[in-house]
Design an enzyme around this catalytic site. Structure first.
Site, PDB file in Angstrom:
ATOM      1  N   ASP A  77      21.641 -17.836  25.713  1.00 34.70           N
ATOM      2  CA  ASP A  77      20.804 -17.268  24.658  1.00 34.70           C
ATOM      3  C   ASP A  77      19.639 -18.224  24.389  1.00 34.70           C
ATOM      4  O   ASP A  77      19.861 -19.370  23.989  1.00 34.70           O
ATOM      5  CB  ASP A  77      21.642 -17.061  23.390  1.00 34.70           C
ATOM      6  CG  ASP A  77      20.960 -16.163  22.380  1.00 34.70           C
ATOM      7  OD1 ASP A  77      19.924 -15.565  22.708  1.00 34.70           O
ATOM      8  OD2 ASP A  77      21.466 -16.069  21.240  1.00 34.70           O
ATOM      9  N   ASP A  93      15.811 -12.184  26.081  1.00 33.70           N
ATOM     10  CA  ASP A  93      16.104 -13.586  25.775  1.00 33.70           C
ATOM     11  C   ASP A  93      17.569 -13.969  25.956  1.00 33.70           C
ATOM     12  O   ASP A  93      18.000 -15.023  25.465  1.00 33.70           O
ATOM     13  CB  ASP A  93      15.669 -13.911  24.347  1.00 33.70           C
ATOM     14  CG  ASP A  93      16.401 -13.093  23.294  1.00 33.70           C
ATOM     15  OD1 ASP A  93      17.112 -12.127  23.671  1.00 33.70           O
ATOM     16  OD2 ASP A  93      16.257 -13.407  22.096  1.00 33.70           O
ATOM     17  N   GLU A  94      18.359 -13.154  26.647  1.00 32.00           N
ATOM     18  CA  GLU A  94      19.765 -13.499  26.821  1.00 32.00           C
ATOM     19  C   GLU A  94      20.318 -12.902  28.107  1.00 32.00           C
ATOM     20  O   GLU A  94      19.793 -11.926  28.637  1.00 32.00           O
ATOM     21  CB  GLU A  94      20.599 -13.032  25.627  1.00 32.00           C
ATOM     22  CG  GLU A  94      20.584 -11.527  25.425  1.00 32.00           C
ATOM     23  CD  GLU A  94      21.449 -11.091  24.255  1.00 32.00           C
ATOM     24  OE1 GLU A  94      22.578 -11.585  24.118  1.00 32.00           O
ATOM     25  OE2 GLU A  94      20.989 -10.221  23.475  1.00 32.00           O
TER      26      GLU A  94
END
Length: 261
Positions: free
Chosen positions: A11, A109-110
């Site tokens: 993350d 974003d992960e």
């Protein structure tokens, strides 16, 4: 009996804000808000994300920028630059992917990584996660937090445990003890309304949920209760696999200067 899987959840830390700081080093260490112009407290937009320095003032995603301005008048406000974020995401996760046996994007974003074969054991998994973090930092100038666990659900909760720049390893024998004291709304999919209904039942932590009678939970939440209870017990058999179909959802929002009908 098969050996437990080893899954990473990677993350990125305050991703949009971190991308902006990388482009504008003079903003490093200062409260930064990515979102609409607050217009000295008269603006109508919302915060997309905030740096950790801004979060110390209570500024969070989805907070009106007018409120963010009142919380921290010295904050730097910048409009979002999605071309920058998409390009940076592609670059970062191309690096992250090289550490995986199997890779699954979780958004801009992960991502989830199955590293069972590559790591082999939990000591090596911790070291591999550290190598991944250093690679992202060295190649891209950004930090990420990594949760390491036997499945995706626990890994995702673990990645949020020591942010920013965190590394949390939850081995199989410690899953239930790790989860028990964590607020129940940290389970993915438990939003505000579900959390409020659970609180009425006295369920505030994941441990409370795991101990709650299964039949009563099913009466109240139907099929969703099975997923919640499984996660609360640290059970998640879903594989790490790349999505090859079209995007599952596309969102767009516009905030107008004046109310409309």
């Amino acid at each position: 009996m098969a050996a437990p899987r080893i899954v990473f959840h990677v993350d990125m830390d305050a991703f949009y804000a971190s991308c902006e700081v990388r482009e504008h080093p003079e903003w490093r260490g200062k409260p930064l808000v990515v979102g609409a112009d607050p217009r000295e407290g008269r603006g109508r937009g919302v915060v997309l994300t905030a740096s950790y320095e801004a979060r110390q003032f209570g500024i969070r995603s989805a907070v009106p920028t007018s409120q963010a301005y009142r919380l921290c008048r010295d904050a730097i406000f910048t409009p979002p630059n999605f071309r920058l974020y998409v390009r940076t995401s592609r670059e970062v996760f191309a690096t992250v992917r090289t550490f995986a046996d199997a890779f699954e994007s979780g958004g801009i974003d992960e991502a989830y990584l199955d590293v069972t074969a590559r790591a082999g054991d939990w000591a090596r998994a911790r070291a591999l996660a550290g190598e991944l973090k250093e690679s992202v930092r060295g190649r891209h100038g950004l930090t990420c937090s990594v949760g390491v666990a036997p499945n995706k659900a626990v890994a995702k909760i673990a990645s949020d445990f020591h942010k920013p720049d965190g590394l949390t390893v939850v081995e199989p024998d410690f899953v239930e003890a790790f989860l028990a004291p964590i607020p129940v709304n940290r389970i993915q999919g438990v939003g505000r309304k579900t959390n409020e209904r659970l609180e009425v039942l006295g369920i505030r932590t994941i441990g409370d949920l795991a101990a709650f009678p299964e039949d009563q939970l099913a009466d109240l939440f139907g099929a969703w209760s099975g997923h919640m209870r499984n996660v609360a017990r640290g059970v998640d058999d879903s594989p790490v696999q790349e999505w090859t179909g079209p995007p599952k959802s596309i969102g767009s929002e516009t905030t107008f200067d004046e109310d409309t009908r």
